[in-house]
Design a protein around this motif. Structure first.
Motif, PDB file in Angstrom:
ATOM      1  N   LEU A 190       9.428  17.812  26.267  1.00 38.12           N
ATOM      2  CA  LEU A 190       8.454  16.987  26.978  1.00 38.12           C
ATOM      3  C   LEU A 190       9.221  16.006  27.843  1.00 38.12           C
ATOM      4  CD1 LEU A 190       5.625  15.912  27.600  1.00 38.12           C
ATOM      5  CD2 LEU A 190       5.740  14.549  25.502  1.00 38.12           C
ATOM      6  N   VAL A 191       8.958  16.038  29.162  1.00 37.30           N
ATOM      7  CA  VAL A 191       9.715  15.246  30.133  1.00 37.30           C
ATOM      8  C   VAL A 191       8.801  14.222  30.794  1.00 37.30           C
ATOM      9  CG1 VAL A 191      11.130  15.383  32.233  1.00 37.30           C
ATOM     10  CG2 VAL A 191      11.237  17.207  30.541  1.00 37.30           C
ATOM     11  N   ASN A 192       9.365  13.068  31.112  1.00 33.53           N
ATOM     12  CA  ASN A 192       8.592  11.978  31.712  1.00 33.53           C
ATOM     13  C   ASN A 192       8.357  12.222  33.200  1.00 33.53           C
ATOM     14  OD1 ASN A 192       7.389   9.553  32.361  1.00 33.53           O
ATOM     15  ND2 ASN A 192       8.847   8.312  31.220  1.00 33.53           N
ATOM     16  N   ARG A 193       7.082  12.411  33.569  1.00 36.05           N
ATOM     17  CA  ARG A 193       6.741  12.644  34.975  1.00 36.05           C
ATOM     18  C   ARG A 193       7.024  11.418  35.849  1.00 36.05           C
ATOM     19  NH1 ARG A 193       1.398  14.093  34.828  1.00 36.05           N
ATOM     20  NH2 ARG A 193       1.597  16.268  35.377  1.00 36.05           N
ATOM     21  N   TRP A 202      17.697  16.529  35.169  1.00 37.07           N
ATOM     22  CA  TRP A 202      18.796  16.200  34.254  1.00 37.07           C
ATOM     23  C   TRP A 202      18.289  16.197  32.808  1.00 37.07           C
ATOM     24  CZ3 TRP A 202      24.007  15.566  34.798  1.00 37.07           C
ATOM     25  CH2 TRP A 202      24.687  15.055  33.674  1.00 37.07           C
ATOM     26  N   THR A 203      17.117  15.607  32.585  1.00 32.50           N
ATOM     27  CA  THR A 203      16.554  15.554  31.232  1.00 32.50           C
ATOM     28  C   THR A 203      16.309  16.955  30.692  1.00 32.50           C
ATOM     29  OG1 THR A 203      15.505  13.405  31.646  1.00 32.50           O
ATOM     30  CG2 THR A 203      14.608  14.727  29.846  1.00 32.50           C
ATOM     31  N   ILE A 204      15.751  17.846  31.523  1.00 31.09           N
ATOM     32  CA  ILE A 204      15.491  19.215  31.074  1.00 31.09           C
ATOM     33  C   ILE A 204      16.800  19.908  30.702  1.00 31.09           C
ATOM     34  CG2 ILE A 204      14.653  21.489  31.775  1.00 31.09           C
ATOM     35  CD1 ILE A 204      12.610  20.032  33.571  1.00 31.09           C
ATOM     36  N   ALA A 205      17.826  19.760  31.551  1.00 33.50           N
ATOM     37  CA  ALA A 205      19.122  20.378  31.263  1.00 33.50           C
ATOM     38  C   ALA A 205      19.743  19.772  30.006  1.00 33.50           C
ATOM     39  CB  ALA A 205      20.059  20.211  32.461  1.00 33.50           C
ATOM     40  N   HIS A 206      19.617  18.456  29.860  1.00 26.27           N
ATOM     41  CA  HIS A 206      20.134  17.762  28.675  1.00 26.27           C
ATOM     42  C   HIS A 206      19.463  18.283  27.408  1.00 26.27           C
ATOM     43  CE1 HIS A 206      21.598  14.068  26.524  1.00 26.27           C
ATOM     44  NE2 HIS A 206      20.518  14.311  25.794  1.00 26.27           N
ATOM     45  N   GLY A 219      14.587  15.290  18.320  1.00 29.08           N
ATOM     46  CA  GLY A 219      15.143  14.049  18.827  1.00 29.08           C
ATOM     47  C   GLY A 219      14.425  13.483  20.027  1.00 29.08           C
ATOM     48  N   VAL A 220      14.858  12.305  20.396  1.00 30.96           N
ATOM     49  CA  VAL A 220      14.285  11.550  21.506  1.00 30.96           C
ATOM     50  C   VAL A 220      15.398  11.202  22.469  1.00 30.96           C
ATOM     51  CG1 VAL A 220      13.021   9.479  22.164  1.00 30.96           C
ATOM     52  CG2 VAL A 220      12.558  10.572  19.963  1.00 30.96           C
ATOM     53  N   ASP A 221      15.164  11.411  23.756  1.00 32.85           N
ATOM     54  CA  ASP A 221      16.129  11.053  24.779  1.00 32.85           C
ATOM     55  C   ASP A 221      15.612   9.802  25.485  1.00 32.85           C
ATOM     56  OD1 ASP A 221      18.129  11.012  26.659  1.00 32.85           O
ATOM     57  OD2 ASP A 221      17.206  12.517  27.945  1.00 32.85           O
ATOM     58  N   TYR A 222      16.287   8.683  25.267  1.00 29.66           N
ATOM     59  CA  TYR A 222      15.880   7.425  25.892  1.00 29.66           C
ATOM     60  C   TYR A 222      16.483   7.296  27.282  1.00 29.66           C
ATOM     61  CZ  TYR A 222      13.791   5.684  21.591  1.00 29.66           C
ATOM     62  OH  TYR A 222      12.981   5.522  20.500  1.00 29.66           O
TER      63      TYR A 222
END
Length: 396
Positions: A190-193, A202-206, A219-222
């Motif tokens: 789930l990515v922040n629009r 970058w978030t999707i690749a991460h 996990g959570v990516d801050y």
């Protein structure tokens, strides 16, 4: 706890509504509302209708017989390294749970739909974690057909085709994304629009890096990562860098620019960043790591106070459009929803709710998508005796 109560709690959290607000809307006390969510007080039919409207969901969703995939929440909560309650995170977890719930509902409606099998988790290596991440990024690029130089165009669509479900929606500004592997469904991101396109990529690749390294965890990516990064975060960061900005390709673009101009400006670096779909900061740091530009170049750009939009204007570089869809749901989900609706397995109202659109918008989306699919299909007519090779017709 029965399915209805679980769904009521999940829907309230997904809507970001407190128990106090919900109780006020029902004209009951907060303790009475808490009793409903504990299952010690039955919810009345009229209260259920009010809550469905308040939570912007449907009675059909609330009344589904199966419980929502609540296993998402506790695993995510277990690895969050933040103190105190986080309403933004609770809301994001509830959203992801709801999206997965709807996806599984559609899979049940459209029987026989085959989901792709995600790639296996690579065996751990004695290499340093950053080097291991680089090797995995190279392997994944080749596996997905991008080689050592090409940019990854539609990252979200690429991952959807291998069974990684990427959802996009508005989240709390401090959250970049969530990731979770859900049994009997698969890996979800789930990515922040609200973040810029380059940051979303970058978030999707991460998060895909997490899928390869530790998919058994959640996990959570801050947006502002912790200062001491654990091994899995170091892997995910290094993987994203090499996956989106392959060293061979970046070096070739950089040297081609230098050969043409005899120099490389910040505007030139921005063009390379746009080509690979990353931010100017990410590309500058990548060039620093490759030894192609001076160390601390990004610090100097920041200290100058120059804004990316000003660099674009001065260099005559147009803003690039979204390379990936910003629809909440991935393509496979949209296809399932349209198929279920067109085959009358769900009502038009259900279809609109599942799409998170009005009825008019949902109908228009389905029509447009169907037209696009028809336009992409080409039909070649030939008889069994015809050659399949393209030959020029003889002139008279």
């Amino acid at each position: 706890m029965n399915a209805l109560i679980q769904r009521l709690i999940s829907a309230r959290k997904a809507a970001g509504i407190s128990q106090a607000v919900a109780a006020e809307r029902l004209s009951i006390s907060r303790p009475t509302f808490i009793a409903i969510e504990k299952g010690t007080r039955d919810v009345k039919p009229e209260e259920l209708m009010t809550l469905a409207k308040l939570y912007n969901t449907s009675l059909n969703r609330l009344m589904r017989q199966n419980a929502p995939p609540t296993q998402v929440a506790p695993h995510l909560r277990a690895v969050v390294e933040r103190e105190g309650e986080d309403a933004g995170l609770d809301c994001a977890i509830a959203k992801l749970t709801e999206f997965v719930d709807d996806y599984m509902f559609l899979l049940d409606k459209v029987q026989g739909h085959a989901m792709p099998t995600p790639p296996p988790q690579p065996a751990r290596s004695p290499l340093p974690v950053e080097r291991f991440a680089e090797r995995q990024a190279i392997e994944q690029r080749h596996r997905l057909g991008f080689g050592d130089r090409e940019p990854i165009g539609s990252l979200r669509k690429t991952l959807d085709e291998i069974g990684v479900h990427v959802f996009i929606d508005g989240l709390d500004s401090k959250l970049a994304g969530l990731y979770a592997y859900i049994e009997n469904f698969g890996y979800c991101i789930l990515v922040n629009r609200r973040h810029p396109q380059a940051r979303r990529r970058w978030t999707i690749a991460h998060e895909y890096g997490h899928f390869l390294f530790d998919r058994d965890r959640r996990g959570v990516d801050y947006a502002e990562p912790m200062q001491r990064k654990p091994e899995n975060e170091r892997f995910a960061d290094a993987f994203a860098m090499h996956f989106l900005m392959p060293s061979e390709g970046v070096q070739r673009r950089f040297h081609d620019t230098y050969q043409q101009k005899g120099d490389v400006s910040v505007g030139d670096v921005l063009r390379i960043a746009d080509y690979y779909g990353v931010s100017l900061m990410a590309m500058v740091l990548r060039l620093e790591s490759l030894g192609l530009i001076r160390r601390n170049s990004w610090d100097a750009i920041k200290a100058s106070g120059a804004k990316v939009r000003d660099i674009r204007a001065e260099s005559g570089i147009e803003e690039i459009g979204d390379q990936d869809s910003v629809e909440i749901f991935p393509d496979r989900y949209l296809m399932l929803a349209i198929e279920a609706w067109s085959s009358e397995k769900i009502t038009t109202s259900q279809f609109a709710k599942l799409m998170r659109k009005s009825i008019v918008e949902a109908r228009e989306f389905a029509y447009t998508r169907s037209q696009q699919e028809d336009d992409n299909q080409s039909i070649i007519e030939f008889s069994l005796g015809d050659s399949l090779l393209h030959r020029e017709q003889p002139t008279a």
